[in-house]
Design a protein around this motif. Structure first.
Motif, PDB file in Angstrom:
ATOM      1  N   THR A   1     -17.140  -3.619   1.926  1.00 45.42           N
ATOM      2  CA  THR A   1     -15.987  -3.483   2.065  1.00 45.42           C
ATOM      3  C   THR A   1     -15.739  -4.085   3.410  1.00 45.42           C
TER       4      THR A   1
ATOM      5  N   SER B   1     -14.659  -4.204  -2.327  1.00 42.84           N
ATOM      6  CA  SER B   1     -13.284  -3.645  -2.566  1.00 42.84           C
ATOM      7  C   SER B   1     -12.917  -3.015  -1.095  1.00 42.84           C
ATOM      8  N   ASP B   2     -11.532  -2.777  -0.750  1.00 46.61           N
ATOM      9  CA  ASP B   2     -11.044  -2.053   0.178  1.00 46.61           C
ATOM     10  C   ASP B   2     -10.327  -0.920   0.268  1.00 46.61           C
ATOM     11  N   ASN B   3     -10.596  -0.597  -1.391  1.00 41.08           N
ATOM     12  CA  ASN B   3      -9.607   0.591  -2.036  1.00 41.08           C
ATOM     13  C   ASN B   3     -10.351   1.498  -2.269  1.00 41.08           C
TER      14      ASN B   3
ATOM     15  N   VAL C   1       0.901  -1.294   0.148  1.00 33.89           N
ATOM     16  CA  VAL C   1       0.073   0.015   0.069  1.00 33.89           C
ATOM     17  C   VAL C   1       1.112   1.287   0.068  1.00 33.89           C
TER      18      VAL C   1
ATOM     19  N   ASP D   1     -12.770  -3.613  -8.734  1.00 34.16           N
ATOM     20  CA  ASP D   1     -12.442  -1.930  -8.354  1.00 34.16           C
ATOM     21  C   ASP D   1     -11.234  -1.721  -9.140  1.00 34.16           C
ATOM     22  N   ASP D   2     -10.738  -2.404 -10.082  1.00 32.43           N
ATOM     23  CA  ASP D   2      -9.624  -1.881 -10.986  1.00 32.43           C
ATOM     24  C   ASP D   2     -10.016  -1.785 -12.615  1.00 32.43           C
TER      25      ASP D   2
ATOM     26  N   MET E   1      -2.264   6.064  -0.747  1.00 38.92           N
ATOM     27  CA  MET E   1      -3.339   5.320  -0.709  1.00 38.92           C
ATOM     28  C   MET E   1      -3.585   4.798   0.862  1.00 38.92           C
TER      29      MET E   1
ATOM     30  N   TRP F   1      -3.098   3.267 -10.164  1.00 36.09           N
ATOM     31  CA  TRP F   1      -2.853   4.079  -9.016  1.00 36.09           C
ATOM     32  C   TRP F   1      -1.476   3.922  -8.304  1.00 36.09           C
TER      33      TRP F   1
ATOM     34  N   ASN G   1     -11.719  -0.749   6.514  1.00 38.73           N
ATOM     35  CA  ASN G   1     -11.986   0.459   5.683  1.00 38.73           C
ATOM     36  C   ASN G   1     -13.368   0.882   5.556  1.00 38.73           C
TER      37      ASN G   1
END
Length: 618
Positions: free
Chosen positions: A341, A312-314, A269, A443-444, A273, A587, A345
């Motif tokens: 999530t 997601s956790d992003n 990470v 999430d990407d 982020m 990212w 997060n």
């Protein structure tokens, strides 16, 4: 032709014959003047000489043999004098004409060949003159015994030449040291270092230092000396082979280190982020946002709307998915985003969408740890993740003792494999029991077109709508599953086409009818020892939805932006969804530069949280 015998001891031979023009000729010669190679035998059987009838029958051969006998005797003897009768041969006029035509053809052909030879010689001479004019004699001391492309004036010849010189200098230095030629050895090592210093970090001739040409010329002289003293084809070949093997070993080691570091960087990470959720979580509790909720909750279970599932956790990545989808939606108010999530997060994710609500769309943020029904007694993968064997696999037995040996194992120790967020996609009907159809998004990804037509796609009785990824022999079932195990080989086709998670349309009504989650549980329990596939969600997904996946048009979902720099640019721009699957996430600093703009276009760089965390358009 006639042959007359005069006396046995000294024979006068009179010969008459017709030449090619038809004229008759006569010769007279004494038998004693013939060479010793002549053999005659008289008709009476007296021991003597034999004259071949083939010779007598051929006037040209006979004439040559008679001349040979004259040379042997030193004089030519005639009976009386040479008699030449010009007898006109009774040749037919047509024969004579054909003979003349043949002669003309021979002469004409001879003239043509002579002219062709002359033209060829002229062309070769002109080419040689032209090459001489274009010859570049500015590079001196050039030394290369195999690289012919250096003759190309458009190539970076000096840089390549110097690199080759360094290789040859090292080879000769080793041989010189073995033969105790220490003066030559020191000179080769010295010039190698100087050449390497002159090259520096240059990648082309224009980047070379001014002294590089002088170094190349000096190296050429010392290599010529080394060649004169040490060159032996077998020895040089053996040494170069050893150097090649050493270079390959070093390259493989660096590749493993690179793979390890890339995996490590991809799973680490970054500071921005990490900063974003910290600031959001702080403000969430500091300003009392835990008591606030999202509007339009009545739409969360309305099956007539367009529902999306994002696990997601992003925070930043999830915001890009939502922003890009809403921006291209024709009716944003009909789109509902269900975000799940983890506990760590949850506050940050909820805070982000409370202060940055997408225009018109409905948002729901949930915590996977609050799904009480999702426990180890119901979920085999959760039970396996909590087992001692899995913990040992992740943290003890499979930890590498070195960087080079750990590159392969690091991939399977990715934290996402330990998160239930990654496996929650197999429980969609349980998470959303009132919905009939849902679009699952990773999430990407980035959305570039309106996705509402996907809800109208007829899946033809299938449960999963996805884009297939197989091309020729790539991305088929045998890449993901262990077909040496009979449980796999007896139930699945190794050449079956694979497909991609990341953008999938799921028919939840048919899912419930077919008990897809039960199929997933069955195979997950059989893979407790990881003998059917490694970790991850795609292999069990291929098994669970085998013969239950409807292939969507490829333009709906273009993959590879996270690992393949050679994708078709037109395909990317025309795609409804682009997917950064792979290690080079947009990212991260590892991101492929030419693809990053597709993602950054939907990042809110003017957001105060992003500015405080130094997130910019790099």
């Amino acid at each position: 032709m006639e042959l007359f015998s005069i006396v046995v001891q000294d024979i006068d031979i009179i010969v008459t014959c017709n030449d090619l023009s038809g004229s008759m000729k006569m010769w007279s010669v004494k038998s004693r003047d013939l060479s010793a190679s002549w053999v005659w035998k008289d008709p009476g059987g007296v021991n003597g000489h034999t004259l071949s009838s083939k010779v007598l029958g051929d006037p040209l051969k006979l004439e040559l043999l008679l001349n040979e006998s004259d040379q042997h005797s030193g004089e030519r003897r005639y009976h009386g004098s040479e008699i030449q009768h010009q007898l006109v041969s009774p040749l037919h006029p047509m024969k004579l004409k054909r003979r003349m035509l043949r002669q003309e053809r021979r002469e004409r052909r001879t003239a043509e060949l002579i002219q062709q030879n002359k033209e060829t010689d002229d062309k070769m001479q002109e080419a040689a003159i032209e090459r001489a004019r274009e010859f570049d004699d500015t590079v001196k001391g050039k030394y290369s015994i195999w690289r012919k492309e250096y003759e190309n004036p458009n190539s970076d010849s000096t840089l390549k030449l110097m690199r080759d010189q360094i290789i040859m200098a090292r080879a000769y230095a080793t041989i010189a040291k073995a033969k105790n030629e220490m003066v030559l050895y020191d000179s080769l090592i010295k010039h190698s270092r100087e050449s390497q210093f002159a090259i520096g970090e240059a990648t082309s001739d224009v980047e070379l230092q001014p002294s590089a040409f002088d170094r190349a010329k000096e190296m050429g002289h010392i290599l010529s000396t080394a060649k004169d003293q040490l060159y032996d084809c077998i020895t040089i070949a053996r040494k170069l082979r050893a150097m090649l093997q050493s270079a390959e070993g070093s390259l493989n080691g660096k590749k493993k280190k690179s793979a390890f570091l890339i995996q490590l960087a991809a799973k680490t990470v970054t500071r921005p982020m990490h900063c974003i959720p910290l600031l959001l979580t702080t403000d969430y509790y500091l300003h009392g946002y835990q008591d606030k909720d999202f509007p339009d909750k009545e739409k969360l279970e309305d099956p007539s709307l367009y529902h999306y599932a994002i696990f997601s956790d992003n925070v930043l990545a999830t915001s890009v998915v939502v922003n890009s989808t809403v921006l291209h939606a024709k009716e944003p108010e009909k789109h509902v985003f269900h975000i799940v999530t983890d506990k760590l997060n949850f506050a940050a994710m909820k805070m982000w969408f409370l202060v940055n609500p997408p225009a018109g769309a409905v948002i729901q943020v949930e915590n996977v740890d609050e799904f009480t029904w999702l426990n180890s007694s119901y979920c085999p993968v959760l039970r396996q993740l909590e087992s001692a064997k899995m913990k040992d696999y992740y943290f003890k037995a499979h930890q590498a003792s070195s960087i080079t040996s750990g590159a392969d194992q690091l991939k399977y120790r990715n934290p996402k494999y330990l998160s239930m967020l990654n496996h929650l996609r197999f429980y969609l009907p349980e998470v959303y029991p009132k919905l009939d159809k849902i679009l699952f998004l990773d999430d990407d990804i980035v959305v570039q077109k309106d996705l509402t037509p996907l809800w109208s796609v007829d899946l033809q009785g299938r449960v999963n709508g996805a884009v297939e990824t197989c091309k020729e022999s790539f991305h088929r079932f045998d890449k993901y599953l262990n077909f040496s195990n009979p449980k796999i080989s007896e139930n699945f086709d190794p050449n079956a086409c694979g497909w991609a998670f990341g953008m999938n349309v799921f028919d939840l009504k048919d899912w419930r009818k077919r008990n897809i989650t039960g199929i997933y549980h069955h195979w997950q329990e059989m893979n407790e020892e990881r003998t059917l596939w490694k970790l991850g969600t795609l292999p069990p997904g291929l098994i669970t939805f085998y013969n239950l996946t409807y292939p969507l048009e490829r333009s709906w979902h273009v993959l590879g932006l996270g690992y393949d720099p050679a994708l078709n640019q037109t395909a990317i721009e025309n795609a409804a969804v682009v997917h950064y699957n792979g290690n080079y996430k947009p990212w991260l600093d590892l991101a492929i530069a030419k693809y990053k703009s597709y993602w950054s276009a939907y990042v809110m760089f003017d957001n105060p949280y992003l500015r405080l965390c130094n997130v910019d358009e790099r």
